[in-house]
Design a protein around this motif. Structure first.
Motif, PDB file in Angstrom:
ATOM      1  N   LEU A 265      33.114  34.942  44.139  1.00  0.00           N
ATOM      2  CA  LEU A 265      32.526  35.962  43.009  1.00  0.00           C
ATOM      3  C   LEU A 265      32.443  37.468  43.553  1.00  0.00           C
ATOM      4  O   LEU A 265      32.468  38.299  42.933  1.00  0.00           O
ATOM      5  N   ALA A 266      32.546  37.611  45.081  1.00  0.00           N
ATOM      6  CA  ALA A 266      32.811  38.974  45.507  1.00  0.00           C
ATOM      7  C   ALA A 266      34.072  39.564  45.158  1.00  0.00           C
ATOM      8  O   ALA A 266      34.041  40.811  45.226  1.00  0.00           O
TER       9      ALA A 266
ATOM     10  N   ASP B  99      26.219  31.872  56.275  1.00  0.00           N
ATOM     11  CA  ASP B  99      24.838  32.440  56.226  1.00  0.00           C
ATOM     12  C   ASP B  99      23.819  31.385  56.346  1.00  0.00           C
ATOM     13  O   ASP B  99      22.627  31.629  56.720  1.00  0.00           O
TER      14      ASP B  99
ATOM     15  N   ARG C  22      30.378  31.528  45.993  1.00  0.00           N
ATOM     16  CA  ARG C  22      29.724  32.716  46.444  1.00  0.00           C
ATOM     17  C   ARG C  22      30.708  33.649  46.833  1.00  0.00           C
ATOM     18  O   ARG C  22      30.619  34.969  46.803  1.00  0.00           O
ATOM     19  N   ARG C  23      31.727  33.158  47.633  1.00  0.00           N
ATOM     20  CA  ARG C  23      32.580  34.057  48.382  1.00  0.00           C
ATOM     21  C   ARG C  23      33.636  34.654  47.348  1.00  0.00           C
ATOM     22  O   ARG C  23      33.962  35.641  47.329  1.00  0.00           O
TER      23      ARG C  23
ATOM     24  N   ALA D 211      29.756  25.461  45.364  1.00  0.00           N
ATOM     25  CA  ALA D 211      28.845  26.731  45.382  1.00  0.00           C
ATOM     26  C   ALA D 211      29.056  27.565  46.556  1.00  0.00           C
ATOM     27  O   ALA D 211      29.114  28.781  46.335  1.00  0.00           O
ATOM     28  N   ARG D 212      29.165  26.981  47.657  1.00  0.00           N
ATOM     29  CA  ARG D 212      29.544  27.945  48.895  1.00  0.00           C
ATOM     30  C   ARG D 212      30.627  28.816  48.779  1.00  0.00           C
ATOM     31  O   ARG D 212      30.719  30.115  48.807  1.00  0.00           O
TER      32      ARG D 212
END
Length: 324
Positions: free
Chosen positions: A149-150, A129, A146-147, A142-143
Motif C-alpha cells: 500500500l505504501a 514491526d 501493508r508494504r 495483510a502483512r
C-alpha cells in the motif's frame, strides 16, 4: 462498462456492412504488422528493443480505430497476445545489479515474509514491526499488503493477493485394488471329445431320396404332386419331401407335368447322354410351398395319410449327451 461509453472509448462501432475493400486492406496491414514483429524478434524478445515494441503497439492502436468487424478484431487480439508475450519475456530477461531477476527466489522470500518458513532466511533489509510466527500454514497477506500500500494507489479489497501462494499441490491418491483369487479346486478341465465319441449318422438326404424313389416305383399310374409330398401331420417333413423329390427330377428319374392345371409325378427312364445330345433339355422351376399352401392342399385333395412314412427326428450323440 456501458456499450455507448465503450464505443466512444474505442472510437469504433460494429458495422457488418463495412466496405469489403477496406476490410481487406485492414487485414493485410494487421498481418504485415504481426509478421514484421515476429520476424524481427526471430523467437527472441531481446532482439526487439522496448521502444520498437511500443511503436508497433501504437501502430496496432491506430489500426484498431478502423476495426468494425469480428475478424479484424481477432487479428488485433492475435498481435496483442504476441506483443504481450514478448514484453513478458523482456521483463524476465531484465537484470537488476549483477544478476538476473529470479522469480523463484522472489516467491520464496514472499512466502517466508508472510509466515510460512521453508528454510529461507528473512532478508536483513526487510523491517518487521511485529514478531511473526513462521510455523503457521496460512500466509499473512495483510502483512505484505501493508508494504504494498505504501507503493500503490489501488484500493485494497478482500481478495487482494489471495491465490496461488496459499494453494498446496494436490497429490493423487493411490488406490490399491484387491485381486480376485480363484479357488483352484473349482477349476474343471473341458470335456475331451475323441473320434470314437462322435456317432456319425448316415447321409439322410441320400437315404431319403432312395426311399422316395422306391415308393414312386411302386405306383402304377401318375400321382398328384401334393399327395406324394404332403404329410398332413408334419409341415416340416412335407417341405423336406419336396426337397428330396427335386433330386429325382434333377437326375431325370421322375417327371413333372400338368393336366388341367393339376401337377402330376411319375417315374421315367433316366435319360442317357445320347438323349441330351439329341436335344433333350432340363428345365428348372421354383415352387413356393408355405404353410397356407400345405393346409389348402390337405383340404382340397382330402389327404388323410402320408404317402411317405413319418421319419423320426435325427439326433447326434456327442460324448455322453444327445443333441436333437
Amino acid at each position: 462498462m456501458p456499450r455507448d461509453s465503450l464505443d466512444s472509448q474505442l472510437g469504433t462501432d460494429y458495422d457488418p456492412d463495412q466496405d469489403p475493400e477496406e476490410k481487406r486492406t485492414l487485414r493485410r496491414q494487421y498481418r504485415s504488422l504481426y509478421k514484421s514483429t515476429t520476424e524481427d524478434a526471430q523467437g527472441h524478445a531481446q532482439d526487439l528493443t522496448a521502444e520498437q515494441l511500443v511503436e508497433k503497439v501504437k501502430q496496432s492502436d491506430s489500426l484498431f480505430h478502423r476495426v468494425k468487424g469480428t475478424a479484424e478484431a481477432t487479428l488485433d487480439s492475435t498481435f496483442l497476445l504476441a506483443a504481450t508475450q514478448m514484453g513478458a519475456a523482456k521483463a524476465r530477461a531484465m537484470k537488476a545489479g549483477a544478476g538476473a531477476f529470479d522469480v523463484d527466489d522472489f516467491v520464496s522470500r514472499l512466502i517466508t515474509y508472510m509466515g510460512r518458513n521453508q528454510g529461507v532466511a528473512v532478508p536483513e533489509d526487510i523491517d518487521s514491526d511485529e514478531e511473526q510466527d513462521y510455523s503457521g500454514e496460512l500466509l499473512d497477506f495483510a502483512r505484505i499488503g501493508r508494504r504494498a500500500l505504501a507503493k500503490s494507489h489501488r484500493v485494497p479489497v478482500m481478495d487482494f493477493m489471495l491465490g496461488p501462494l496459499s494453494i498446496e499441490q494436490k497429490k493423487r491418491a493411490v488406490i490399491k485394488r484387491a485381486t480376485l483369487q480363484k479357488d483352484e479346486r473349482e477349476k474343471k478341465k473341458p470335456q475331451e471329445i475323441t473320434e470314437s465319441d462322435i456317432t456319425r449318422s448316415e447321409n439322410e438326404t441320400t437315404k431319403n431320396v432312395a426311399t422316395l424313389e422306391r415308393i414312386l416305383q411302386q405306383q402304377d399310374n401318375k400321382v398328384n404332386l401334393f399327395r406324394v409330398i404332403v404329410n398332413p401331420d408334419d409341415f416340416g417333413q412335407s417341405v423336406e419331401n419336396l426337397f428330396y423329390l427335386s433330386f429325382l427330377i434333377r437326375d431325370g428319374k421322375c417327371a413333372l407335368e400338368f393336366e388341367d392345371g393339376e401337377p402330376f409325378i411319375y417315374v421315367t427312364e433316366q435319360p442317357s447322354e445320347e438323349d441330351y445330345a439329341a436335344g433333350l433339355r432340363k428345365q428348372q422351376m421354383v415352387m413356393e410351398f408355405d404353410m397356407a399352401t400345405w393346409r389348402r392342399a390337405i383340404e382340397v385333395f382330402d389327404i388323410k395319410d402320408a404317402l411317405i412314412p413319418q421319419r423320426p427326428k435325427s439326433t447326434m450323440r456327442i460324448g455322453g449327451k444327445w443333441y436333437g
